[in-house]
Design a protein around this motif. Structure first.
Motif, mmCIF file in Angstrom:
data_model
loop_
_atom_site.group_PDB
_atom_site.id
_atom_site.type_symbol
_atom_site.label_atom_id
_atom_site.label_comp_id
_atom_site.label_asym_id
_atom_site.label_seq_id
_atom_site.Cartn_x
_atom_site.Cartn_y
_atom_site.Cartn_z
ATOM 1 N N PHE A 122 -7.392 -5.111 1.757
ATOM 2 C CA PHE A 122 -6.008 -5.554 1.901
ATOM 3 C C PHE A 122 -5.615 -5.469 3.367
ATOM 4 C CE2 PHE A 122 -6.203 -3.647 -2.340
ATOM 5 C CZ PHE A 122 -5.645 -4.646 -3.126
ATOM 6 N N GLN A 123 -4.853 -6.436 3.840
ATOM 7 C CA GLN A 123 -4.241 -6.330 5.159
ATOM 8 C C GLN A 123 -2.830 -5.804 4.960
ATOM 9 O OE1 GLN A 123 -4.456 -9.848 7.533
ATOM 10 N NE2 GLN A 123 -3.620 -8.871 9.354
ATOM 11 N N SER A 124 -2.501 -4.701 5.622
ATOM 12 C CA SER A 124 -1.240 -4.011 5.364
ATOM 13 C C SER A 124 -0.649 -3.444 6.644
ATOM 14 C CB SER A 124 -1.450 -2.848 4.370
ATOM 15 O OG SER A 124 -1.999 -3.295 3.161
ATOM 16 N N THR A 125 0.649 -3.245 6.633
ATOM 17 C CA THR A 125 1.317 -2.516 7.705
ATOM 18 C C THR A 125 1.176 -1.022 7.409
ATOM 19 O OG1 THR A 125 3.423 -2.474 6.517
ATOM 20 C CG2 THR A 125 2.996 -4.381 7.961
ATOM 21 N N PRO A 126 1.430 -0.157 8.402
ATOM 22 C CA PRO A 126 1.348 1.292 8.142
ATOM 23 C C PRO A 126 2.224 1.754 6.987
ATOM 24 C CG PRO A 126 1.371 0.891 10.491
ATOM 25 C CD PRO A 126 1.612 -0.445 9.846
ATOM 26 N N ASP A 127 3.431 1.208 6.866
ATOM 27 C CA ASP A 127 4.303 1.614 5.755
ATOM 28 C C ASP A 127 3.689 1.254 4.417
ATOM 29 O OD1 ASP A 127 6.174 2.702 7.438
ATOM 30 O OD2 ASP A 127 7.483 0.933 7.453
ATOM 31 N N LEU A 128 3.109 0.058 4.327
ATOM 32 C CA LEU A 128 2.449 -0.340 3.086
ATOM 33 C C LEU A 128 1.215 0.508 2.826
ATOM 34 C CD1 LEU A 128 2.696 -4.233 3.126
ATOM 35 C CD2 LEU A 128 3.823 -2.660 1.546
ATOM 36 N N MET A 129 0.515 0.898 3.887
ATOM 37 C CA MET A 129 -0.655 1.755 3.711
ATOM 38 C C MET A 129 -0.265 3.079 3.057
ATOM 39 S SD MET A 129 -2.876 1.366 7.180
ATOM 40 C CE MET A 129 -3.337 -0.222 7.852
ATOM 41 N N ARG A 130 0.826 3.667 3.525
ATOM 42 C CA ARG A 130 1.282 4.924 2.916
ATOM 43 C C ARG A 130 1.558 4.736 1.435
ATOM 44 N NH1 ARG A 130 4.003 4.984 7.859
ATOM 45 N NH2 ARG A 130 3.321 6.651 9.269
ATOM 46 N N GLU A 131 2.160 3.596 1.091
ATOM 47 C CA GLU A 131 2.451 3.329 -0.313
ATOM 48 C C GLU A 131 1.163 3.111 -1.103
ATOM 49 O OE1 GLU A 131 4.811 2.719 -3.740
ATOM 50 O OE2 GLU A 131 5.154 3.713 -1.810
ATOM 51 N N HIS A 132 0.210 2.380 -0.517
ATOM 52 C CA HIS A 132 -1.082 2.180 -1.187
ATOM 53 C C HIS A 132 -1.761 3.525 -1.469
ATOM 54 C CE1 HIS A 132 -0.916 -2.069 -0.881
ATOM 55 N NE2 HIS A 132 -1.253 -2.188 0.388
ATOM 56 N N LEU A 133 -1.703 4.432 -0.496
ATOM 57 C CA LEU A 133 -2.329 5.739 -0.673
ATOM 58 C C LEU A 133 -1.563 6.576 -1.688
ATOM 59 C CD1 LEU A 133 -3.181 6.460 3.057
ATOM 60 C CD2 LEU A 133 -4.862 6.190 1.223
ATOM 61 N N ARG A 134 -0.233 6.506 -1.616
ATOM 62 C CA ARG A 134 0.581 7.298 -2.548
ATOM 63 C C ARG A 134 0.304 6.897 -3.989
ATOM 64 N NH1 ARG A 134 5.085 7.206 -5.521
ATOM 65 N NH2 ARG A 134 5.463 5.004 -5.069
ATOM 66 N N THR A 135 0.161 5.596 -4.218
ATOM 67 C CA THR A 135 -0.058 5.100 -5.567
ATOM 68 C C THR A 135 -1.539 4.997 -5.927
ATOM 69 O OG1 THR A 135 0.078 2.814 -4.762
ATOM 70 C CG2 THR A 135 2.117 3.830 -5.550
ATOM 71 N N ARG A 136 -2.403 5.416 -4.989
ATOM 72 C CA ARG A 136 -3.852 5.418 -5.206
ATOM 73 C C ARG A 136 -4.409 4.025 -5.459
ATOM 74 N NH1 ARG A 136 -5.315 11.056 -6.650
ATOM 75 N NH2 ARG A 136 -3.390 12.224 -6.889
ATOM 76 N N GLU A 137 -3.791 3.024 -4.871
ATOM 77 C CA GLU A 137 -4.298 1.660 -4.995
ATOM 78 C C GLU A 137 -5.516 1.428 -4.121
ATOM 79 O OE1 GLU A 137 -1.093 -1.524 -5.337
ATOM 80 O OE2 GLU A 137 0.051 0.160 -4.521
ATOM 81 N N VAL A 138 -5.702 2.268 -3.121
ATOM 82 C CA VAL A 138 -6.845 2.119 -2.216
ATOM 83 C C VAL A 138 -7.562 3.458 -2.078
ATOM 84 C CG1 VAL A 138 -5.690 0.278 -0.922
ATOM 85 C CG2 VAL A 138 -5.533 2.642 -0.117
ATOM 86 N N ASP A 139 -8.832 3.378 -1.711
ATOM 87 C CA ASP A 139 -9.597 4.598 -1.409
ATOM 88 C C ASP A 139 -9.350 5.052 0.016
ATOM 89 O OD1 ASP A 139 -11.252 4.904 -3.907
ATOM 90 O OD2 ASP A 139 -11.874 2.885 -3.318
ATOM 91 N N PHE A 140 -9.271 4.079 0.943
ATOM 92 C CA PHE A 140 -9.115 4.394 2.361
ATOM 93 C C PHE A 140 -8.141 3.421 3.009
ATOM 94 C CE2 PHE A 140 -13.635 5.534 1.522
ATOM 95 C CZ PHE A 140 -13.568 6.902 1.805
#
Length: 300
Positions: A122-140
Motif C-alpha cells: 500500500f502507498q500511504s501517508t504516515p497518518d494512514l500508516m499508523r492506522e494500518h498498524l493500529r488495525t493490523r492491516e499491515v505487517d510492516f
C-alpha cells in the motif's frame, strides 16, 4: 455473537457509514444494517448515535470496538501462526510505504527467494500508516520519518544524507555545497505536506524563518528528478538516488544544515505475531538496504 458480526461491526465502526462499510465488505447495505441491529439487540444497548443517515460511534461502541479489535487481532495472529505451521508456502506479507519505488529491488529479491509467499503493498501517508498498524492491516510500514505510537517498534534500515538535485544548466550546478539562505527564492519540486521531503524542506526553511517557494507539489516523490531535469525547479532527494541516477543530467549539492538526512525505518506492532514470511522479509530488508547504503557512499 459470531465472528462475522464482529467483523461487520469493526468496519462500520471505522467508517462510521453503513453504505461505505457495505461497499468495503462487498455485501448489500441492508445485510450490514441488520447485522449491526442484531448485535446491538444482543448486547442490550446501542453502539452508535444516529441522526438521520448519519451514525457516530458512541462511548459504548468505542469501548466495544477496542475489545473487538484485540479479539480479532488475536484470531488473525492465530491464523498466521497456523499457516506458519503448515509451511512458508501459505505465508503472506503486507507492507505500507510513503513511496513504493525504493522497495522495488527489495520486493523483487524477496519474491525470487520466496515465490509462494503472497506480497501486498500500500502507498500511504504516515497518518494512514499508523492506522494500518493500529488495525493490523499491515505487517510492516516502511517509514521515511519518525513513526511512533503505542506498541510500535522500529528497525532502522538506512540513515542517509539528503542532497539537493538541480539541472546541469542551473547556476548552482558548479557548486559542491549551498546554504538554505541561498535557496530562499528558488522554486522547489516537492511533495504535499505529510510526506518526508516536504517535512524536511519546511524544517530547513524554518531555520531561516522563511517558507520555501513551491514550484510543483504532488504525491509521488519518485517523479521529483524528472521535473527537476525538465527545469521546473530544484528538489531534495536522498543520496541513495544518486547511484541510481548517475547518468541523469543532474548536479548534486550538499546542503549546509544540520540533520539534512532521511532515516528509513521498518515499523511494526511489537505485540503482534511475526510470521515466518514477515521475519524473512525483515531480515532481507535489513541486508538489502545495508548494501544500498554502501553503494551510495561509494558514489559520494
Amino acid at each position: 455473537m459470531d465472528l462475522l458480526s464482529l467483523r461487520y461491526f469493526r468496519v462500520v465502526a471505522r467508517r462510521e457509514h453503513i453504505s461505505r462499510a457495505a461497499e468495503e465488505l462487498r455485501v448489500a447495505q441492508p445485510s450490514v444494517s441488520r447485522t449491526i441491529a442484531r448485535l446491538e439487540a444482543e448486547l442490550g444497548l446501542p453502539l452508535f448515535d444516529r441522526q438521520g443517515r448519519t451514525i457516530r460511534l458512541n462511548r459504548h461502541g468505542a469501548a466495544f470496538l477496542a475489545r473487538v479489535e484485540r479479539a480479532l487481532a488475536e484470531l488473525d495472529d492465530a491464523r498466521r501462526e497456523m499457516a506458519d505451521a503448515a509451511g512458508l508456502d501459505n505465508g503472506s506479507v503486507t507492507i505500507a510505504a510513503e513511496t513504493l519505488l525504493p522497495l522495488t529491488e527489495l520486493l523483487a529479491g524477496f519474491r525470487a527467494a520466496h515465490p509462494a509467499v503472497t506480497v501486498r503493498c500500500f502507498q500511504s501517508t504516515p497518518d494512514l500508516m499508523r492506522e494500518h498498524l493500529r488495525t493490523r492491516e499491515v505487517d510492516f510500514c516502511v517509514a521515511s520519518q519518525p513513526l511512533t505510537g503505542p506498541g510500535l517498534g522500529a528497525v532502522r534500515l538506512l540513515h542517509e544524507e539528503v542532497l539537493l538535485a538541480v539541472p546541469t544548466a542551473h547556476p548552482l550546478a558548479g557548486r559542491e555545497r549551498v546554504t538554505v539562505a541561498e535557496l530562499a527564492d528558488e522554486p522547489f519540486i516537492t511533495t504535499r505536506p505529510g510526506h518526508w521531503q516536504r517535512a524536511l524542506l519546511d524544517r530547513l526553511f524554518a531555520t531561516i524563518d522563511r517558507r520555501p517557494v513551491i514550484g510543483c507539489e504532488g504525491d509521488e516523490p519518485g517523479a521529483t528528478h524528472f521535473l527537476v531535469m525538465a527545469g521546473l525547479g530544484i528538489g531534495l532527494m536522498p543520496s541513495i538516488a544518486r547511484a541510481d541516477l548517475a547518468a541523469a543530467p543532474l548536479a548534486w549539492l550538499r546542503i549546509d544544515a544540520p540533520d539534512c538526512a532521511r532515516i528509513l525505518s521498518l515499523v511494526r506492532r511489537e505485540d503482534g505475531y511475526l510470521s515466518t514470511a514477515a521475519t524473512r522479509f525483515r531480515d532481507l530488508a535489513v541486508t538489502h538496504f545495508a548494501a544500498r547504503a554502501r553503494r551510495a557512499r561509494g558514489m559520494l
